[in-house]
Design a protein around this motif. Structure first.
Motif, mmCIF file in Angstrom:
data_model
loop_
_atom_site.group_PDB
_atom_site.id
_atom_site.type_symbol
_atom_site.label_atom_id
_atom_site.label_comp_id
_atom_site.label_asym_id
_atom_site.label_seq_id
_atom_site.Cartn_x
_atom_site.Cartn_y
_atom_site.Cartn_z
ATOM 1 N N ILE A 21 -57.355 -17.062 34.825
ATOM 2 C CA ILE A 21 -55.984 -17.219 34.328
ATOM 3 C C ILE A 21 -55.543 -18.668 34.441
ATOM 4 N N ASN A 22 -55.796 -19.291 35.586
ATOM 5 C CA ASN A 22 -55.441 -20.706 35.771
ATOM 6 C C ASN A 22 -56.185 -21.595 34.788
ATOM 7 N N ALA A 23 -57.465 -21.313 34.566
ATOM 8 C CA ALA A 23 -58.261 -22.122 33.646
ATOM 9 C C ALA A 23 -57.786 -21.957 32.206
ATOM 10 N N ILE A 24 -57.413 -20.749 31.819
ATOM 11 C CA ILE A 24 -56.903 -20.516 30.466
ATOM 12 C C ILE A 24 -55.578 -21.242 30.260
ATOM 13 N N ILE A 25 -54.721 -21.229 31.266
ATOM 14 C CA ILE A 25 -53.443 -21.953 31.170
ATOM 15 C C ILE A 25 -53.704 -23.443 30.996
ATOM 16 N N MET A 26 -54.601 -23.999 31.793
ATOM 17 C CA MET A 26 -54.900 -25.429 31.688
ATOM 18 C C MET A 26 -55.543 -25.763 30.335
ATOM 19 N N ALA A 27 -56.413 -24.893 29.846
ATOM 20 C CA ALA A 27 -57.035 -25.119 28.540
ATOM 21 C C ALA A 27 -56.002 -25.064 27.428
ATOM 22 N N GLY A 28 -55.066 -24.138 27.520
ATOM 23 C CA GLY A 28 -54.002 -24.054 26.512
ATOM 24 C C GLY A 28 -53.126 -25.287 26.512
ATOM 25 N N LEU A 29 -52.806 -25.788 27.702
ATOM 26 C CA LEU A 29 -52.024 -27.024 27.776
ATOM 27 C C LEU A 29 -52.790 -28.187 27.154
ATOM 28 N N PHE A 31 -55.156 -27.973 24.824
ATOM 29 C CA PHE A 31 -55.276 -27.738 23.381
ATOM 30 C C PHE A 31 -54.011 -28.164 22.657
ATOM 31 N N PHE A 32 -52.871 -27.633 23.112
ATOM 32 C CA PHE A 32 -51.631 -27.940 22.410
ATOM 33 C C PHE A 32 -51.165 -29.373 22.677
ATOM 34 N N GLY A 33 -51.466 -29.903 23.848
ATOM 35 C CA GLY A 33 -51.147 -31.298 24.125
ATOM 36 C C GLY A 33 -51.904 -32.244 23.207
ATOM 37 N N THR A 34 -53.163 -31.923 22.948
ATOM 38 C CA THR A 34 -53.959 -32.740 22.028
ATOM 39 C C THR A 34 -53.407 -32.656 20.618
ATOM 40 N N LEU A 35 -53.057 -31.449 20.171
ATOM 41 C CA LEU A 35 -52.486 -31.310 18.827
ATOM 42 C C LEU A 35 -51.165 -32.063 18.699
ATOM 43 N N THR A 53 -61.071 -31.316 17.630
ATOM 44 C CA THR A 53 -60.785 -32.199 18.759
ATOM 45 C C THR A 53 -60.026 -31.456 19.848
ATOM 46 N N ALA A 54 -59.005 -30.692 19.448
ATOM 47 C CA ALA A 54 -58.227 -29.933 20.422
ATOM 48 C C ALA A 54 -59.081 -28.864 21.093
ATOM 49 N N GLY A 55 -59.978 -28.238 20.343
ATOM 50 C CA GLY A 55 -60.871 -27.231 20.908
ATOM 51 C C GLY A 55 -61.845 -27.812 21.921
ATOM 52 N N ILE A 56 -62.365 -28.987 21.631
ATOM 53 C CA ILE A 56 -63.269 -29.654 22.579
ATOM 54 C C ILE A 56 -62.521 -29.977 23.862
ATOM 55 N N ASN A 57 -61.306 -30.498 23.730
ATOM 56 C CA ASN A 57 -60.511 -30.824 24.906
ATOM 57 C C ASN A 57 -60.184 -29.562 25.702
ATOM 58 N N ALA A 58 -59.838 -28.483 25.023
ATOM 59 C CA ALA A 58 -59.522 -27.231 25.713
ATOM 60 C C ALA A 58 -60.738 -26.701 26.466
ATOM 61 N N GLY A 59 -61.904 -26.758 25.836
ATOM 62 C CA GLY A 59 -63.117 -26.307 26.506
ATOM 63 C C GLY A 59 -63.442 -27.136 27.729
#
Length: 96
Positions: A21-29, A31-35, A53-59
């Motif tokens: 859950i923590n990792a998904i929250i950080m990945a979402g931040l 992803f959307f921060g990059t966009l 680019t956003a997907g790579i950053n989220a991963g």
């Protein structure tokens, strides 16, 4: 589990569910921060490139968050402006 201790990695979550859950929250931040960053600077001429680019950053943020929570990557502690990692002194080196 106190929130302040979890955020400072003093008492990280032990269950895999909490870590995910923590990792998904950080990945979402990430992803959307990059966009948002790409959109606000006008660097997204191609939508597909922006999403990749956003997907790579989220991963990257997802797996880095898991690695930190699992203890695979240790956070460096800084005290009084000095690193906790001892650097070798110049007097320890011998020429020869």
């Amino acid at each position: 589990m106190l929130r302040s201790k979890v955020l400072n990695l003093i008492d990280p979550p032990q269950s895999l569910g909490d870590m995910l859950i923590n990792a998904i929250i950080m990945a979402g931040l990430g992803f959307f921060g990059t966009l948002i960053g790409l959109g606000s600077t006008g660097l997204t001429s191609d939508l597909r490139a922006g999403l990749i680019t956003a997907g790579i950053n989220a991963g990257f943020q997802f797996f880095m968050s898991l690695a930190i929570q699992r203890g695979l990557v240790k956070r460096e502690e800084v005290e009084a402006g000095k690193s906790a990692i001892a650097l070798p002194e110049a007097s320890n080196y011998k020429e020869g």
